[in-house]
Design a protein around this motif. Structure first.
Motif, PDB file in Angstrom:
ATOM      1  N   THR A  55       0.842  -1.203   0.000  1.00 50.83           N
ATOM      2  CA  THR A  55       0.000   0.000   0.000  1.00 50.83           C
ATOM      3  C   THR A  55       0.873   1.247   0.000  1.00 50.83           C
ATOM      4  O   THR A  55       1.850   1.333   0.734  1.00 50.83           O
ATOM      5  CB  THR A  55      -0.916   0.012   1.236  1.00 50.83           C
ATOM      6  N   LEU A  56       0.517   2.208  -0.848  1.00 50.70           N
ATOM      7  CA  LEU A  56       1.193   3.504  -0.881  1.00 50.70           C
ATOM      8  C   LEU A  56       0.366   4.515  -0.103  1.00 50.70           C
ATOM      9  O   LEU A  56      -0.862   4.526  -0.199  1.00 50.70           O
ATOM     10  CB  LEU A  56       1.351   4.007  -2.320  1.00 50.70           C
ATOM     11  N   TYR A  57       1.057   5.363   0.659  1.00 47.99           N
ATOM     12  CA  TYR A  57       0.393   6.407   1.434  1.00 47.99           C
ATOM     13  C   TYR A  57       0.855   7.773   0.944  1.00 47.99           C
ATOM     14  O   TYR A  57       1.896   7.886   0.283  1.00 47.99           O
ATOM     15  CB  TYR A  57       0.703   6.251   2.922  1.00 47.99           C
ATOM     16  N   SER A  58       0.118   8.785   1.295  1.00 44.95           N
ATOM     17  CA  SER A  58       0.469  10.151   0.925  1.00 44.95           C
ATOM     18  C   SER A  58       1.869  10.472   1.434  1.00 44.95           C
ATOM     19  O   SER A  58       2.189  10.227   2.591  1.00 44.95           O
ATOM     20  CB  SER A  58      -0.541  11.128   1.523  1.00 44.95           C
ATOM     21  N   ASP A  60       4.638   9.031   0.328  1.00 45.44           N
ATOM     22  CA  ASP A  60       5.568   7.949   0.001  1.00 45.44           C
ATOM     23  C   ASP A  60       6.309   8.262  -1.296  1.00 45.44           C
ATOM     24  O   ASP A  60       5.752   8.881  -2.206  1.00 45.44           O
ATOM     25  CB  ASP A  60       4.823   6.625  -0.178  1.00 45.44           C
ATOM     26  N   THR A  73       1.627   0.581 -10.372  1.00 53.68           N
ATOM     27  CA  THR A  73       0.734   1.040  -9.305  1.00 53.68           C
ATOM     28  C   THR A  73      -0.708   0.829  -9.741  1.00 53.68           C
ATOM     29  O   THR A  73      -1.052   0.952 -10.918  1.00 53.68           O
ATOM     30  CB  THR A  73       0.954   2.527  -8.965  1.00 53.68           C
ATOM     31  N   HIS A  75      -4.955   1.466  -8.385  1.00 50.25           N
ATOM     32  CA  HIS A  75      -5.893   2.123  -7.478  1.00 50.25           C
ATOM     33  C   HIS A  75      -7.082   1.190  -7.340  1.00 50.25           C
ATOM     34  O   HIS A  75      -7.698   0.824  -8.338  1.00 50.25           O
ATOM     35  CB  HIS A  75      -6.362   3.472  -8.020  1.00 50.25           C
ATOM     36  N   ASN A  78     -11.549   1.362  -3.220  1.00 48.60           N
ATOM     37  CA  ASN A  78     -11.581   2.132  -1.972  1.00 48.60           C
ATOM     38  C   ASN A  78     -10.681   3.357  -2.036  1.00 48.60           C
ATOM     39  O   ASN A  78     -10.524   4.063  -1.042  1.00 48.60           O
ATOM     40  CB  ASN A  78     -11.158   1.256  -0.791  1.00 48.60           C
ATOM     41  N   GLU A  80      -7.441   3.252  -2.419  1.00 46.15           N
ATOM     42  CA  GLU A  80      -6.093   2.926  -1.979  1.00 46.15           C
ATOM     43  C   GLU A  80      -5.180   2.744  -3.187  1.00 46.15           C
ATOM     44  O   GLU A  80      -5.616   2.257  -4.232  1.00 46.15           O
ATOM     45  CB  GLU A  80      -6.072   1.623  -1.171  1.00 46.15           C
ATOM     46  N   LYS A  81      -3.925   3.124  -3.009  1.00 46.15           N
ATOM     47  CA  LYS A  81      -2.926   2.905  -4.045  1.00 46.15           C
ATOM     48  C   LYS A  81      -2.080   1.715  -3.630  1.00 46.15           C
ATOM     49  O   LYS A  81      -1.629   1.627  -2.491  1.00 46.15           O
ATOM     50  CB  LYS A  81      -2.034   4.129  -4.225  1.00 46.15           C
ATOM     51  N   LYS A  82      -1.869   0.797  -4.562  1.00 43.81           N
ATOM     52  CA  LYS A  82      -1.068  -0.393  -4.321  1.00 43.81           C
ATOM     53  C   LYS A  82       0.050  -0.437  -5.358  1.00 43.81           C
ATOM     54  O   LYS A  82      -0.103   0.068  -6.469  1.00 43.81           O
ATOM     55  CB  LYS A  82      -1.921  -1.665  -4.445  1.00 43.81           C
ATOM     56  N   ARG A  94       9.172   6.123   3.340  1.00 40.31           N
ATOM     57  CA  ARG A  94       7.942   6.560   3.994  1.00 40.31           C
ATOM     58  C   ARG A  94       8.303   7.478   5.158  1.00 40.31           C
ATOM     59  O   ARG A  94       9.101   7.142   5.996  1.00 40.31           O
ATOM     60  CB  ARG A  94       7.181   5.336   4.491  1.00 40.31           C
TER      61      ARG A  94
END
Length: 95
Positions: A55-58, A60, A73, A75, A78, A80-82, A94
């Motif tokens: 999972t990628l977060y803001s 990253d 990548t 989406h 939901n 979420e970015k993977k 991160r």
């Protein structure tokens, strides 16, 4: 007058030290976490495959460790970015 000036200067110096954190171990908040991208991409991924991707977060940042590295990548529904690895080596920085 000199006494007032001295008091104002003392207060300014004290505020300056507290604004800088005072060295109370706050340096750990500036360290970055490294997350390896070690999940290989599947040609036709299912929802179960997406669950295994990283999972990628803001904030990253993906970093390629080798020339020719390719990551993909996705989406999900939901929002979420993977990310998964097609070839090479990569990691995420991160904050």
């Amino acid at each position: 007058m000199k006494k007032i000036y001295s008091i104002v200067l003392l207060i300014a110096v004290a505020l300056g030290f507290t604004a800088c954190g005072g060295g109370g171990g706050s340096s750990s908040s500036f360290k970055n976490a490294i997350v390896d991208i070690n999940v290989s991409c599947v040609a036709s991924p299912s929802s179960n495959d997406f669950d295994t991707y990283v999972t990628l977060y803001s904030g990253d940042k993906i970093v390629n460790d080798e020339a020719g590295t390719l990551v993909t990548t996705y989406h999900n529904v939901n929002g979420e970015k993977k990310v998964c690895l097609n070839s090479g080596k990569a990691h995420i920085v991160r904050k």
